[in-house]
Design a protein around this motif. Sequence first.
Motif, PDB file in Angstrom:
ATOM      1  N   GLY A  54      -9.056 -18.549   0.181  1.00  0.00           N
ATOM      2  CA  GLY A  54      -8.229 -19.745   0.198  1.00  0.00           C
ATOM      3  C   GLY A  54      -6.859 -19.566  -0.415  1.00  0.00           C
ATOM      4  N   ARG A  55      -6.360 -18.323  -0.417  1.00  0.00           N
ATOM      5  CA  ARG A  55      -5.051 -18.030  -1.008  1.00  0.00           C
ATOM      6  C   ARG A  55      -4.026 -17.769   0.084  1.00  0.00           C
ATOM      7  N   ALA A  56      -2.772 -17.929  -0.283  1.00  0.00           N
ATOM      8  CA  ALA A  56      -1.672 -17.650   0.640  1.00  0.00           C
ATOM      9  C   ALA A  56      -1.475 -16.143   0.772  1.00  0.00           C
ATOM     10  N   ALA A  57      -1.014 -15.712   1.919  1.00  0.00           N
ATOM     11  CA  ALA A  57      -0.751 -14.292   2.159  1.00  0.00           C
ATOM     12  C   ALA A  57       0.424 -13.813   1.318  1.00  0.00           C
ATOM     13  N   LEU A  58       0.421 -12.527   1.006  1.00  0.00           N
ATOM     14  CA  LEU A  58       1.527 -11.901   0.293  1.00  0.00           C
ATOM     15  C   LEU A  58       2.371 -11.087   1.272  1.00  0.00           C
ATOM     16  N   PRO A  59       3.673 -10.992   1.034  1.00  0.00           N
ATOM     17  CA  PRO A  59       4.494 -10.125   1.888  1.00  0.00           C
ATOM     18  C   PRO A  59       4.047  -8.675   1.764  1.00  0.00           C
ATOM     19  N   GLU A  60       4.128  -7.959   2.848  1.00  0.00           N
ATOM     20  CA  GLU A  60       3.791  -6.538   2.800  1.00  0.00           C
ATOM     21  C   GLU A  60       4.610  -5.810   1.736  1.00  0.00           C
ATOM     22  N   SER A  61       5.857  -6.220   1.571  1.00  0.00           N
ATOM     23  CA  SER A  61       6.737  -5.556   0.600  1.00  0.00           C
ATOM     24  C   SER A  61       6.215  -5.675  -0.830  1.00  0.00           C
ATOM     25  N   THR A  62       5.456  -6.721  -1.117  1.00  0.00           N
ATOM     26  CA  THR A  62       4.892  -6.896  -2.457  1.00  0.00           C
ATOM     27  C   THR A  62       3.745  -5.926  -2.699  1.00  0.00           C
ATOM     28  N   LEU A  63       2.963  -5.651  -1.673  1.00  0.00           N
ATOM     29  CA  LEU A  63       1.799  -4.785  -1.798  1.00  0.00           C
ATOM     30  C   LEU A  63       2.131  -3.307  -1.596  1.00  0.00           C
ATOM     31  N   ARG A  64       3.165  -3.024  -0.839  1.00  0.00           N
ATOM     32  CA  ARG A  64       3.491  -1.654  -0.439  1.00  0.00           C
ATOM     33  C   ARG A  64       3.585  -0.666  -1.597  1.00  0.00           C
ATOM     34  N   PRO A  65       4.248  -0.996  -2.717  1.00  0.00           N
ATOM     35  CA  PRO A  65       4.387   0.022  -3.773  1.00  0.00           C
ATOM     36  C   PRO A  65       3.072   0.482  -4.381  1.00  0.00           C
ATOM     37  N   PHE A  66       1.989  -0.260  -4.153  1.00  0.00           N
ATOM     38  CA  PHE A  66       0.724   0.037  -4.814  1.00  0.00           C
ATOM     39  C   PHE A  66      -0.286   0.716  -3.897  1.00  0.00           C
ATOM     40  N   VAL A  67       0.100   0.986  -2.663  1.00  0.00           N
ATOM     41  CA  VAL A  67      -0.848   1.526  -1.687  1.00  0.00           C
ATOM     42  C   VAL A  67      -1.439   2.849  -2.147  1.00  0.00           C
ATOM     43  N   SER A  68      -0.619   3.750  -2.670  1.00  0.00           N
ATOM     44  CA  SER A  68      -1.130   5.060  -3.081  1.00  0.00           C
ATOM     45  C   SER A  68      -2.065   4.978  -4.281  1.00  0.00           C
ATOM     46  N   LYS A  69      -2.025   3.865  -4.994  1.00  0.00           N
ATOM     47  CA  LYS A  69      -2.921   3.695  -6.149  1.00  0.00           C
ATOM     48  C   LYS A  69      -4.315   3.241  -5.719  1.00  0.00           C
ATOM     49  N   GLY A  70      -4.475   2.842  -4.450  1.00  0.00           N
ATOM     50  CA  GLY A  70      -5.794   2.506  -3.941  1.00  0.00           C
ATOM     51  C   GLY A  70      -6.063   1.019  -3.810  1.00  0.00           C
ATOM     52  N   ALA A  71      -7.246   0.712  -3.262  1.00  0.00           N
ATOM     53  CA  ALA A  71      -7.621  -0.666  -2.967  1.00  0.00           C
ATOM     54  C   ALA A  71      -7.667  -1.526  -4.221  1.00  0.00           C
ATOM     55  N   ARG A  72      -8.176  -0.984  -5.315  1.00  0.00           N
ATOM     56  CA  ARG A  72      -8.264  -1.779  -6.543  1.00  0.00           C
ATOM     57  C   ARG A  72      -6.893  -2.198  -7.045  1.00  0.00           C
TER      58      ARG A  72
ATOM     59  N   TYR B 111       0.638  21.906  -1.684  1.00  0.00           N
ATOM     60  CA  TYR B 111       0.150  20.535  -1.536  1.00  0.00           C
ATOM     61  C   TYR B 111       1.325  19.567  -1.582  1.00  0.00           C
ATOM     62  N   VAL B 112       1.333  18.617  -0.651  1.00  0.00           N
ATOM     63  CA  VAL B 112       2.405  17.620  -0.547  1.00  0.00           C
ATOM     64  C   VAL B 112       1.807  16.246  -0.811  1.00  0.00           C
ATOM     65  N   GLY B 113       2.384  15.505  -1.759  1.00  0.00           N
ATOM     66  CA  GLY B 113       1.867  14.177  -2.057  1.00  0.00           C
ATOM     67  C   GLY B 113       2.905  13.277  -2.685  1.00  0.00           C
ATOM     68  N   ASP B 114       2.624  11.973  -2.690  1.00  0.00           N
ATOM     69  CA  ASP B 114       3.601  10.983  -3.139  1.00  0.00           C
ATOM     70  C   ASP B 114       3.215  10.320  -4.454  1.00  0.00           C
ATOM     71  N   ASP B 115       2.294  10.932  -5.216  1.00  0.00           N
ATOM     72  CA  ASP B 115       1.857  10.332  -6.467  1.00  0.00           C
ATOM     73  C   ASP B 115       1.758  11.411  -7.539  1.00  0.00           C
ATOM     74  N   ALA B 116       1.929  11.011  -8.789  1.00  0.00           N
ATOM     75  CA  ALA B 116       1.843  11.975  -9.888  1.00  0.00           C
ATOM     76  C   ALA B 116       0.491  12.673  -9.913  1.00  0.00           C
ATOM     77  N   ARG B 117      -0.563  11.983  -9.490  1.00  0.00           N
ATOM     78  CA  ARG B 117      -1.894  12.600  -9.440  1.00  0.00           C
ATOM     79  C   ARG B 117      -1.915  13.793  -8.489  1.00  0.00           C
ATOM     80  N   ASP B 118      -1.112  13.729  -7.441  1.00  0.00           N
ATOM     81  CA  ASP B 118      -1.062  14.823  -6.476  1.00  0.00           C
ATOM     82  C   ASP B 118      -0.472  16.078  -7.105  1.00  0.00           C
ATOM     83  N   VAL B 119       0.570  15.883  -7.893  1.00  0.00           N
ATOM     84  CA  VAL B 119       1.214  17.012  -8.563  1.00  0.00           C
ATOM     85  C   VAL B 119       0.259  17.636  -9.577  1.00  0.00           C
ATOM     86  N   LEU B 120      -0.404  16.802 -10.364  1.00  0.00           N
ATOM     87  CA  LEU B 120      -1.349  17.310 -11.357  1.00  0.00           C
ATOM     88  C   LEU B 120      -2.486  18.077 -10.701  1.00  0.00           C
ATOM     89  N   ALA B 121      -3.017  17.544  -9.608  1.00  0.00           N
ATOM     90  CA  ALA B 121      -4.125  18.198  -8.923  1.00  0.00           C
ATOM     91  C   ALA B 121      -3.692  19.548  -8.347  1.00  0.00           C
TER      92      ALA B 121
END
Length: 220
Positions: free
Chosen positions: A29-47, A160-170
């Motif tokens: 029952g909540r209003a949708a969020l703009p994709e731009s609001t969610l986009r920066p967090f995609v690489s951090k996962g669903a949670r 290895y190519v990645g867009d998150d600090a976890r990728d560099v560490l791994a």
Amino acid sequence: MVLFDLDGTLLDTAPDLAAAANRVLAEEGRAALPESTLRPFVSKGARAMLAVAFPELDDASRDALLPAFLRHYGAALVVGTRPYPGIEAALAAIEAAGSRWGVVTNKPEALARGVVAGIGWGTRCSALVGGDTLPVRKPDPAPLLLACERVGVPAADCVYVGDDARDVLAAQAAGMPAVAAMWGYHEDHEDPRAWGAERAAADGRALLEPGMLASARSLA
């Protein structure tokens, strides 16, 4: 061999992941969020995306929404998802050079395989390791090492190519150079150049620059 993260590196999956989050919001029952609001967090996962969508809930309450999110996402994996500019050319160049490429992602393996197949890369991807393939996931190096083992290529011959600090560490823990994907999903406070990657690529086209995808052994 070149190993890639998936979301925010090979593919812009934000449209479909944001759509899944908004379907959960609608069910609650909540209003949708703009994709731009969610986009920066995609690489951090669903949670992380659910934390943005439902900031007032505690972790346990948000985790209860995770099955609905995954169900909605799994039903529409490749609707708005597209390769980033230059990625197709980079993959073709890797193949033309007689090398191979694979995917190591924290996305659940079944979903990752569905996305890779849906985009038309199922027979081209030499190895795919997901976030639930092993008991550990990035930044642990084990998923990257498993991908190397499956293809029979030493880690020293990979990058290895990645867009998150976890990728560099791994990557560094696995003994292979890391390339920071500057075009990926980053929060405003994040600076990929501060992650300590051996190289940084401005966009997918930059992966074709001489030496960008060179392994540690080839530069020794």
